[in-house]
Write a protein that holds these residues in place. Structure first.
Motif, PDB file in Angstrom:
ATOM      1  N   ARG A 287       0.831  -1.196   0.000  1.00 30.53           N
ATOM      2  CA  ARG A 287       0.000   0.000   0.000  1.00 30.53           C
ATOM      3  C   ARG A 287       0.869   1.250   0.000  1.00 30.53           C
ATOM      4  O   ARG A 287       2.032   1.223   0.381  1.00 30.53           O
TER       5      ARG A 287
ATOM      6  N   GLY B  25     -15.661   5.550  -3.960  1.00 26.03           N
ATOM      7  CA  GLY B  25     -15.389   4.856  -2.717  1.00 26.03           C
ATOM      8  C   GLY B  25     -16.398   5.128  -1.629  1.00 26.03           C
ATOM      9  O   GLY B  25     -16.571   4.329  -0.724  1.00 26.03           O
TER      10      GLY B  25
ATOM     11  N   ARG C  24      -5.298  -0.306  -6.360  1.00 29.52           N
ATOM     12  CA  ARG C  24      -6.609   0.316  -6.410  1.00 29.52           C
ATOM     13  C   ARG C  24      -6.796   1.198  -5.191  1.00 29.52           C
ATOM     14  O   ARG C  24      -6.236   0.936  -4.131  1.00 29.52           O
TER      15      ARG C  24
ATOM     16  N   ARG D  67      -8.508   2.075  -2.059  1.00 30.92           N
ATOM     17  CA  ARG D  67      -9.307   1.271  -1.133  1.00 30.92           C
ATOM     18  C   ARG D  67      -9.976   2.091  -0.044  1.00 30.92           C
ATOM     19  O   ARG D  67     -10.970   1.665   0.525  1.00 30.92           O
ATOM     20  N   SER D  68      -9.415   3.254   0.293  1.00 23.26           N
ATOM     21  CA  SER D  68     -10.019   4.051   1.355  1.00 23.26           C
ATOM     22  C   SER D  68      -9.631   5.513   1.183  1.00 23.26           C
ATOM     23  O   SER D  68      -8.652   5.837   0.507  1.00 23.26           O
TER      24      SER D  68
ATOM     25  N   LYS E 215      -4.061   0.234  -2.444  1.00 23.33           N
ATOM     26  CA  LYS E 215      -3.666  -1.107  -1.992  1.00 23.33           C
ATOM     27  C   LYS E 215      -3.557  -2.033  -3.188  1.00 23.33           C
ATOM     28  O   LYS E 215      -4.314  -1.928  -4.150  1.00 23.33           O
TER      29      LYS E 215
ATOM     30  N   LYS F   1      -3.970  -5.082  -5.548  1.00 21.02           N
ATOM     31  CA  LYS F   1      -5.056  -6.020  -5.765  1.00 21.02           C
ATOM     32  C   LYS F   1      -4.604  -7.433  -5.420  1.00 21.02           C
ATOM     33  O   LYS F   1      -3.469  -7.809  -5.713  1.00 21.02           O
TER      34      LYS F   1
END
Length: 299
Positions: free
Chosen positions: A53, A255, A274, A276-277, A296, A298
């Protein structure tokens, strides 16, 4: 008796020699312990990146901010984990912005006149190694939102960054989409400002060209902070149709529902990483919230 005393001295000497040798092997010496601790912390920070990440942010600093206010806002975003930040629409703030960054960070700006909207990129040089950077003229003209008059050319900054620990490479572009392009009632283009809409289309075309020119295996990351947002674009003529959809990009509106209504970060959807948050920072000196997006790998 003399034999026992000599034997004890030999044992003590051997023990001391063994202890010194062990300390030398593990590198624990009084003078080197602090330096070693710093080096371990630096290596841990570097290795925490794109193995799994990493974090990218976008931040719109208000024009006329002093160094103290910039430093406050930047430290909040960096504290959120960001190792790359795109700044939008910075006018006459190069020296102040450089003074606001930590010493481990480098600011990338065009070499043109200070009257241009520079949209610089800053990155942590202890984590990322700069391979190449350049400024790109993304639209031939823009305008001031207060007066509506034609203003300076709009620049974007493009950088190729390589992660020191993992070798992961990203091409990052920081740009600012012109404002007041959408019709608030229909969500489509505001053709009364036809020049502005066409400037948006020119910028979208050049962002796509930069993305398509990205080498295979390298990730493309676009950072933007603007009022032209996906949730307002109900047609395919502004953001979704011109940038987001052709490049298979995702924004913070992908998201979470609603979004902040003002900020977004975009990333290539088909890359190994991608979004993620997201985390929004609102307790800032500037009137724009900052967004930190976590990428993060995939699975």
């Amino acid at each position: 008796m003399l034999f026992l005393a000599a034997l004890s001295r030999n044992v003590a000497r051997s023990t001391a020699l063994a202890v010194a040798t062990l300390l030398l092997l593990v590198g624990v010496t009084p003078g080197a312990s602090a330096a070693q601790a710093r080096e371990e912390a630096r290596s841990q920070a570097a290795s925490a990146g794109p193995a799994h990440r990493f974090d990218v942010a976008t931040l719109n600093l208000r024009k006329g901010m002093r160094v103290a206010g910039m430093r406050h806002d930047i430290s909040q975003v960096i504290g959120g984990g960001a190792s790359v930040i795109g700044f939008q629409e910075r006018l006459f703030s190069r020296s102040a912005l450089r003074a606001s960054l930590p010493k481990s960070w480098t600011l990338l700006m065009p070499k043109g006149p200070t009257g241009t909207d520079d949209n610089p990129i800053a990155f942590d040089k202890d984590v990322w190694e700069l391979e190449k950077t350049w400024s790109a003229l993304l639209t031939g003209r823009t305008w001031r939102r207060q007066t509506g008059r034609i203003a300076h050319d709009q620049y974007g900054v493009v950088a190729v960054l390589r992660h020191r620990a993992s070798g992961h490479v990203i091409r990052a572009v920081s740009f600012h989409l012109p404002n007041h392009l959408h019709d608030r009632r229909t969500g489509g283009p505001r053709y009364a400002n036809r020049g502005g809409v066409e400037a948006m289309w020119r910028m979208a075309s050049r962002v796509r060209a930069i993305a398509q020119d990205t080498r295979k295996g390298h990730q493309f990351v676009a950072m933007c902070d603007c009022n032209v947002t996906e949730n307002r674009d109900t047609t395919d003529h502004l953001v979704k149709g011109r940038i987001t959809r052709p490049l298979r990009l995702e924004t913070n509106y992908s998201g979470r529902k609603g979004g902040s209504g003002i900020d977004y970060v975009m990333a290539e959807r088909d890359s190994a990483f991608r979004i993620r948050s997201y985390r929004s920072y609102r307790h800032l000196v500037t009137d724009h919230p900052g967004i930190v997006a976590t990428f993060k790998r995939k699975r």
